[in-house]
Design a protein around this motif. Sequence first.
Motif, short mmCIF file in Angstrom:
data_model
loop_
_atom_site.label_atom_id
_atom_site.label_comp_id
_atom_site.label_asym_id
_atom_site.label_seq_id
_atom_site.Cartn_x
_atom_site.Cartn_y
_atom_site.Cartn_z
N LEU A 35 -4.39 -4.97 3.56
CA LEU A 35 -3.41 -5.38 2.54
C LEU A 35 -3.69 -4.67 1.21
CD1 LEU A 35 -3.19 -9.22 3.29
CD2 LEU A 35 -1.53 -7.43 3.88
N LEU A 36 -4.97 -4.54 0.85
CA LEU A 36 -5.31 -3.82 -0.37
C LEU A 36 -4.87 -2.36 -0.29
CD1 LEU A 36 -6.74 -3.58 -3.10
CD2 LEU A 36 -8.89 -3.18 -1.86
N ALA A 37 -5.06 -1.73 0.86
CA ALA A 37 -4.64 -0.34 1.03
C ALA A 37 -3.14 -0.20 0.84
CB ALA A 37 -5.06 0.16 2.42
N MET A 38 -2.36 -1.12 1.38
CA MET A 38 -0.90 -1.03 1.24
C MET A 38 -0.45 -1.30 -0.20
SD MET A 38 0.22 0.05 4.06
CE MET A 38 -1.31 1.01 4.05
N VAL A 39 -1.20 -2.14 -0.91
CA VAL A 39 -0.89 -2.34 -2.33
C VAL A 39 -1.10 -1.03 -3.10
CG1 VAL A 39 -1.67 -3.50 -4.44
CG2 VAL A 39 -1.35 -4.81 -2.33
N LEU A 40 -2.17 -0.31 -2.79
CA LEU A 40 -2.42 0.97 -3.44
C LEU A 40 -1.34 1.99 -3.10
CD1 LEU A 40 -6.29 1.28 -2.93
CD2 LEU A 40 -5.07 0.67 -5.02
N VAL A 41 -0.87 1.98 -1.85
CA VAL A 41 0.20 2.90 -1.45
C VAL A 41 1.49 2.56 -2.20
CG1 VAL A 41 1.68 3.60 0.48
CG2 VAL A 41 -0.79 3.38 0.81
N ALA A 42 1.80 1.28 -2.33
CA ALA A 42 2.99 0.88 -3.08
C ALA A 42 2.87 1.26 -4.55
CB ALA A 42 3.22 -0.63 -2.93
N ALA A 43 1.67 1.09 -5.11
CA ALA A 43 1.46 1.46 -6.52
C ALA A 43 1.62 2.96 -6.71
CB ALA A 43 0.07 1.01 -6.97
N TYR A 44 1.15 3.75 -5.74
CA TYR A 44 1.32 5.20 -5.84
C TYR A 44 2.80 5.57 -5.82
CZ TYR A 44 1.17 10.14 -4.57
OH TYR A 44 1.37 11.50 -4.54
N GLY A 45 3.57 4.94 -4.92
CA GLY A 45 5.00 5.22 -4.86
C GLY A 45 5.73 4.83 -6.13
N ALA A 46 5.35 3.70 -6.72
CA ALA A 46 5.98 3.27 -7.97
C ALA A 46 5.65 4.22 -9.10
CB ALA A 46 5.52 1.85 -8.32
N THR A 47 4.41 4.72 -9.16
CA THR A 47 4.02 5.67 -10.20
C THR A 47 4.78 6.99 -10.07
OG1 THR A 47 1.81 4.68 -10.18
CG2 THR A 47 2.06 6.78 -11.31
N VAL A 48 4.96 7.46 -8.84
CA VAL A 48 5.72 8.68 -8.61
C VAL A 48 7.15 8.52 -9.12
CG1 VAL A 48 6.76 10.13 -6.82
CG2 VAL A 48 4.34 9.56 -6.70
N ALA A 65 5.84 -1.28 2.75
CA ALA A 65 6.05 -2.45 3.61
C ALA A 65 6.24 -2.03 5.07
CB ALA A 65 7.27 -3.23 3.13
N ALA A 66 6.98 -0.93 5.29
CA ALA A 66 7.17 -0.46 6.66
C ALA A 66 5.84 -0.02 7.27
CB ALA A 66 8.17 0.70 6.67
N LEU A 67 5.04 0.71 6.49
CA LEU A 67 3.72 1.10 6.97
C LEU A 67 2.84 -0.12 7.22
CD1 LEU A 67 3.04 4.14 4.61
CD2 LEU A 67 3.29 4.25 7.09
N GLY A 68 2.91 -1.08 6.30
CA GLY A 68 2.11 -2.29 6.47
C GLY A 68 2.45 -3.03 7.75
N ALA A 69 3.75 -3.08 8.10
CA ALA A 69 4.15 -3.75 9.33
C ALA A 69 3.60 -3.03 10.55
CB ALA A 69 5.68 -3.84 9.39
N VAL A 70 3.64 -1.69 10.51
CA VAL A 70 3.12 -0.90 11.63
C VAL A 70 1.61 -1.12 11.79
CG1 VAL A 70 2.72 1.45 12.46
CG2 VAL A 70 4.92 0.84 11.45
N PHE A 71 0.89 -1.05 10.67
CA PHE A 71 -0.56 -1.20 10.74
C PHE A 71 -0.95 -2.64 11.08
CE2 PHE A 71 -0.47 2.39 7.46
CZ PHE A 71 -0.55 3.35 8.47
N ALA A 94 -5.48 3.90 7.29
CA ALA A 94 -4.16 3.47 6.83
C ALA A 94 -3.90 3.91 5.40
CB ALA A 94 -4.03 1.95 6.95
N LEU A 95 -4.92 3.86 4.55
CA LEU A 95 -4.76 4.30 3.17
C LEU A 95 -4.45 5.80 3.10
CD1 LEU A 95 -4.86 3.81 0.14
CD2 LEU A 95 -7.36 4.07 0.24
#
Length: 496
Positions: A35-48, A65-71, A94-95
Motif C-alpha cells: 500500500l505504501l508503494a502504491m501511495v508513492l506511485v500515485a504521488a509521483y503521478g500527481a507531481t508529474v 489504483a489499477a496497479l494496486g488491484a493487480v498487485f 511493485a514500486l
Amino acid sequence: MTAAATPAASPATTGEQPGVRLARSRRNAELSLLLLAMVLVAAYGATVEATMLDTVTPDFWIPAAALGAVFLGLHLVIRFLAPFADPALLPAVALLNGLGVGFLRRLDLDEAAPAAREGLAVFAGTGGRQLAWTLVSVMLAAGLLVLMRDHRSVSRYAYTLGLAGIVLVMIPAVLPRRFSEINGAKLWIKFGESFSIQPGEFAKLALLVFFAYYLVRKREVLSLASRRFLGIDFPRGRDLGPVVVVWLISLLVLVFEKDLGTSLLYFGMFVVTLYIATERVSWLLIGLVLFFGGAYLAYVLGDLVGGPFANFYLRAQIWLDPFADPHNDGYQLVQGLLALGTGGLFGAGPGGGQPGLLPEVQNDFIFAGLGEEIGLFGLSALLVIYLLIVERGLRAALAVRDSFGKLVAGGLAFTLGLQVFVIVGGISKLIPLTGQTTPFLSAGGSSLMANWLLIAVLLRISDGARQPVTGGGAPARPSGGPPEQLHGAPTEVIRP
C-alpha cells in the motif's frame, strides 16, 4: 484475595497450527508495504501532472489504483500458496513497476499536444500498454506459483529447459536482419512493425535451471584442485570443458547477435552459479579472463576483419570516445550523459526534464531519462531497491535447505543484479552500450514477463526456505505438498 493471572493462550489451546501466526504477520507486513508503494506511485503521478499541466486531474490516482488491484491479487495468491515467502520482494518490485508505468505515462504526456494532455486517457499510449503488460506479467507470476508448489519439481525438466534456452538464444541470430534486428542488435523476433518479443529474456530462466541441475551433480568433480597459485586453488584442465562451452556460446551471442550485455549476462550467470556450487574463487578469475579476453579478441577482429565483428568494434569505439561523432553514432550516449549531468543531485523534478531528446528513452535509456528528473539521489534510491531485491534473493539462497534451490535462487538474484549493472554501466559510459532493458522500468512485455517469473521463483524458494521446522526436523509444508525428496532433485546442502 487477588485473582490468579490468566495464562496466555497457546497454539495448542487455540488450535492454531505452528507457524500460522508468523506467516500472517509476514503477509500483513507485505500488504502494508505494498500500500505504501502504491501511495508513492500515485504521488509521483500527481507531481508529474502538476509540473506538466499546472494542475492535478481528478483521474491521477487511477493508474496507481489499477496497479494496486493487480498487485493485491498476487498478494492474495502469495498469502494462500506461499505464506512464508519473503514479505519485501513483492512491494519492492511493485514500486519499481509502478514508477516505470508512471514515467512512461509522463512520456505520453510529453508527446501529446499541450491542449490534449489533460484529456489523455489513462490506458492510452506506451504507459497504457505497459499497464496491460503488467497485468499479464503478474498473472503469469501467479500462475507459476499455483503450478509450482515446490521449486525442486522444476529439476525434472532441466534438460528440456536447457535445450529450450539454447534454442531461444539462437533464434534471433539465425533469422534475417529484418525479422530480428533493432538498433544494430539481433535480439528480437519481430512480427510485423508493431510487435516483437525478446526470447533471450526467457532463455536466461530456462538456462539457469539447467545450470543449477548440472552443477549440483558435477560440483564434487568441479571442486577438485590440480595446483595452488598465489593462495588460490585452480581446477584441473580436464574440468574446464563446461566453462569453455558456455564461453564459446557467449562469444557467438556477442558476434552474431551483436550485443555485449546479453553475452555477459549468460556467461556471468553460469560462472557465478559455478562459484556458488564449488566455492572456488579460481572459477571467477578464469571466467573474467576468458570473457574479457574474448571481448578484446572480437574488438581486434572487428578492426582488422570487420564482418560479424564490425558492430561490436563500432560500439566499443563509441564507448571510448562518444564525442568524436556526437551527432550520429555517439548521439545516444552523449544525450544520456548530458541528461544525467543536467539532473545533478536532485533533478529537475518529475515532469520537469526533457526526456524526449533521448533516443529509446522508453527502453534502453529510461534510467538516464529518470536521472534527469529525480537526480543522483533519486537514482541512488532506485538502485537501493534493486539491491534490496538482490539481497533478499541471496538470503533465500542461503536459507533454503537443498542445493538445487540454493543455486537457482543465488543465480537468479545475481542475474537481476548483473542486468542492472549492465544497463547503468552502459548509460554512464562504464562499459559499452547494450540492448538490455532495465528490469521492471523499461517498456516492453518480454522483459516484464520474464522478470516477474523470476520474482515468482524467488518467492517460491523463499517460502520453502522460511517454512518453520517441525519437531521431526522437516519443514512444515502445506497440506498436499510434495514429498521432501523428489526424483532428480537432491537435497544435499552446500556449505555456507
